[in-house]
Write a protein that holds these residues in place. Structure first.
Motif, PDB file in Angstrom:
ATOM      1  N   MET A   2      -0.939 -18.169  57.267  1.00 34.51           N
ATOM      2  CA  MET A   2      -1.755 -17.125  57.896  1.00 34.51           C
ATOM      3  C   MET A   2      -3.228 -17.513  57.842  1.00 34.51           C
ATOM      4  O   MET A   2      -3.715 -17.950  56.798  1.00 34.51           O
ATOM      5  CB  MET A   2      -1.544 -15.795  57.133  1.00 34.51           C
ATOM      6  CG  MET A   2      -2.137 -14.607  57.805  1.00 34.51           C
ATOM      7  SD  MET A   2      -1.419 -13.045  57.199  1.00 34.51           S
ATOM      8  CE  MET A   2      -2.486 -12.705  55.796  1.00 34.51           C
ATOM      9  N   LYS A   3      -3.899 -17.365  58.960  1.00 33.37           N
ATOM     10  CA  LYS A   3      -5.331 -17.690  59.013  1.00 33.37           C
ATOM     11  C   LYS A   3      -6.146 -16.416  59.232  1.00 33.37           C
ATOM     12  O   LYS A   3      -5.962 -15.721  60.224  1.00 33.37           O
ATOM     13  CB  LYS A   3      -5.599 -18.683  60.136  1.00 33.37           C
ATOM     14  CG  LYS A   3      -4.991 -20.062  59.850  1.00 33.37           C
ATOM     15  CD  LYS A   3      -5.218 -21.023  60.971  1.00 33.37           C
ATOM     16  CE  LYS A   3      -4.624 -22.387  60.585  1.00 33.37           C
ATOM     17  NZ  LYS A   3      -4.595 -23.326  61.718  1.00 33.37           N
ATOM     18  N   VAL A   4      -7.020 -16.154  58.295  1.00 32.31           N
ATOM     19  CA  VAL A   4      -7.836 -14.943  58.359  1.00 32.31           C
ATOM     20  C   VAL A   4      -9.309 -15.346  58.401  1.00 32.31           C
ATOM     21  O   VAL A   4      -9.767 -16.106  57.555  1.00 32.31           O
ATOM     22  CB  VAL A   4      -7.574 -14.036  57.129  1.00 32.31           C
ATOM     23  CG1 VAL A   4      -8.433 -12.785  57.197  1.00 32.31           C
ATOM     24  CG2 VAL A   4      -6.095 -13.689  57.024  1.00 32.31           C
ATOM     25  N   LYS A  22      -5.922 -12.234  50.157  1.00 33.89           N
ATOM     26  CA  LYS A  22      -5.589 -13.474  49.439  1.00 33.89           C
ATOM     27  C   LYS A  22      -4.624 -13.191  48.279  1.00 33.89           C
ATOM     28  O   LYS A  22      -3.709 -13.981  48.016  1.00 33.89           O
ATOM     29  CB  LYS A  22      -6.872 -14.131  48.928  1.00 33.89           C
ATOM     30  CG  LYS A  22      -6.682 -15.514  48.317  1.00 33.89           C
ATOM     31  CD  LYS A  22      -6.468 -16.584  49.383  1.00 33.89           C
ATOM     32  CE  LYS A  22      -6.307 -17.964  48.730  1.00 33.89           C
ATOM     33  NZ  LYS A  22      -6.129 -19.024  49.739  1.00 33.89           N
ATOM     34  N   HIS A  74      -1.280 -12.513  49.941  1.00 31.71           N
ATOM     35  CA  HIS A  74      -0.773 -13.673  50.692  1.00 31.71           C
ATOM     36  C   HIS A  74      -1.453 -14.934  50.167  1.00 31.71           C
ATOM     37  O   HIS A  74      -2.386 -15.449  50.796  1.00 31.71           O
ATOM     38  CB  HIS A  74      -1.066 -13.514  52.191  1.00 31.71           C
ATOM     39  CG  HIS A  74      -0.586 -12.234  52.775  1.00 31.71           C
ATOM     40  ND1 HIS A  74       0.717 -12.038  53.193  1.00 31.71           N
ATOM     41  CD2 HIS A  74      -1.230 -11.054  53.001  1.00 31.71           C
ATOM     42  CE1 HIS A  74       0.852 -10.801  53.660  1.00 31.71           C
ATOM     43  NE2 HIS A  74      -0.313 -10.185  53.536  1.00 31.71           N
ATOM     44  N   ALA A 103      -2.391 -17.723  52.484  1.00 34.73           N
ATOM     45  CA  ALA A 103      -3.344 -17.518  53.581  1.00 34.73           C
ATOM     46  C   ALA A 103      -4.592 -18.374  53.373  1.00 34.73           C
ATOM     47  O   ALA A 103      -4.994 -18.637  52.238  1.00 34.73           O
ATOM     48  CB  ALA A 103      -3.751 -16.036  53.656  1.00 34.73           C
ATOM     49  N   ASP A 138      -5.067 -15.547  62.926  1.00 36.46           N
ATOM     50  CA  ASP A 138      -4.164 -14.393  62.978  1.00 36.46           C
ATOM     51  C   ASP A 138      -4.986 -13.094  62.962  1.00 36.46           C
ATOM     52  O   ASP A 138      -4.758 -12.209  63.762  1.00 36.46           O
ATOM     53  CB  ASP A 138      -3.211 -14.430  61.773  1.00 36.46           C
ATOM     54  CG  ASP A 138      -2.242 -15.584  61.884  1.00 36.46           C
ATOM     55  OD1 ASP A 138      -1.355 -15.526  62.760  1.00 36.46           O
ATOM     56  OD2 ASP A 138      -2.407 -16.562  61.124  1.00 36.46           O
TER      57      ASP A 138
END
Lengths: 283, 283
Positions: free
Chosen positions: A1-3, A20, A23, A26, A60
């Motif tokens: 997952m990219k935040v 974080k 996840h 991430a 994401d």
């Protein structure tokens, strides 16, 4: 997952700290115009790396947590840069202007307007704390304008951070929030000003001020850079709330000047029910 | 050691809780016009037994912690009843009227006027908590009018509760405290009133109010029975502080109405130094 978090302060920073934790796989990218905030955010473990607008196509989630005036010009650029499955949200304390700013953008359906009712009087990356949103309300505006699949993705995230969701139109949001948030900040700043102007010797404030004063002026520590554009964007409602507040204070002053202490007692007693309302807030 | 507390609430109750911890052999006598408060105070262990005015002749300490209007008529009667070695103090938030009320009493030298700057928004025996006074300021007025030996006895007690001592004349006390305490209470009550009047649906306050609002209206939970006589006794200074506060709020409103956002920013920035002043308070 990219935040991606754009503007790494109290709200954005606290949000990615929780993401974080939930996840660990991430990757948290940070974008900020303040270079020292970027470095500080990495050192503090708030973000994993510095991001760029070019990376947004792969994101994401994009969290935009910048002053509300900056958000108006930044948000269209963010929407230009994202991918089809990216959900973008911002967290500002006014909702009409940002909803208008993105209304006709071709990626409007990738955007969700939110206002997490959470915070402290501090700012910058060092203000980011874990579990800030636990049990707090997240107000979401114009939810119907966001793609259903991306709505779900955002709502799952907000719920995983512990937030209760309330839906509201931008106009109602801006009107109500003037009273329960913006006005509190002005009352606090002006109380601080009145005392500082009177007590030229700060030692007197230090010696005589108790926890009551500290509580009522706490918000006067807030960032002027963050609050000036909020007051500007919500000017009409804030002026109205201020007029009503000043009118109530003036009435109280007149009752006092006229020695009407029964009325003074009744004024206070009728406000005491705020106790039960605030207790409700803690549920 | 025999300690009498007249009026068993937040301040008097918290004080005797600490005294009992420091002096387990002390007997704590309680006097209160409210029978259920007496029973509650015994159940909670705040007092050991119910006292009477006849016992006061044997008392080491008498703490008078009643509303400031009640104190004016009660204090001469307390002084009439005590013994030569009894030290009496009261803890009210105004100092001119009580000092005047006892000025010509033959036992004036057994009395010491104090204002411990400590408290919460709660009242009654259940509000009594341990360590309330640790690190707090106790303002003492007209110390020179108290017998030296009894001054020492009182000061030793205050220091043992963790209080810092500051000496002040009653006039200065009442003037300064209007700004750093009394005004905060009115700003908080009227903020609560403004929001309650606007938001007829309390659920809206509940949903939208954050910790900021909670902090600024905390004092609006305070007891009207305690605060009405304080405002009455300090009317002149309180009206003056309210006028200055209203004037500052009005200026802020006008700056906003006139779109002078640079001035709005500067107003807030100049009050931000309250941060350092409050940090000083925590030392």
């Amino acid at each position: 997952m990219k935040v991606h978090v754009i503007g790494i302060g109290l709200i954005g920073g606290s949000m990615v700290l929780d993401i974080k934790s939930l996840h660990p796989d991430a990757t948290i990218y940070g974008i900020d115009t303040n270079e020292s905030h970027l470095a500080e955010a990495i050192t503090l473990g708030v973000i994993d790396k510095v991001g760029t607008f070019d990376d947004l196509a792969e994101a994401d989630f994009v969290i935009v947590s910048v002053p509300v005036d900056v958000a108006l010009t930044l948000m269209p650029k963010v929407l230009d840069a994202i991918g089809d499955n990216t959900i973008v949200f911002e967290v500002g304390s006014t909702k009409i202007p940002i909803c208008e700013a993105v209304a006709n953008h071709q990626r409007r359906r990738n955007f969700i307007a939110t206002h997490p009712i959470a915070g402290t009087e501090f700012s910058g990356p060092s203000a980011a704390i874990k579990n800030l949103f636990q049990g707090k309300t997240n107000i979401i505006c114009e939810v119907e304008k966001t793609t259903f699949k991306l709505q779900e993705k955002a709502l799952d995230l907000f719920r995983s951070l512990g937030m209760r969701i309330r839906y509201m139109d931008p106009k109602s949001h801006d009107k109500h929030i003037a009273y329960v948030s913006h006005l509190s900040h002005i009352s606090s700043f002006m109380l601080g000003k009145t005392v500082i102007n009177k007590e030229k010797d700060e030692q007197d404030i230090f010696d005589m001020a108790g926890s009551g004063f500290e509580s009522t002026v706490r918000l006067a520590k807030s960032s002027p850079a963050m609050w000036t554009p909020i007051f500007k964007q919500n000017k009409k409602q804030v002026v109205k709330s201020l007029e009503e507040y000043i009118s109530n204070l003036t009435l109280f002053k007149e009752l006092l000047a006229n020695d009407d202490f029964d009325a003074i007692f009744n004024e206070m007693q009728s406000v005491n029910k705020i106790k039960e309302i605030l207790n409700g807030m803690k549920k």
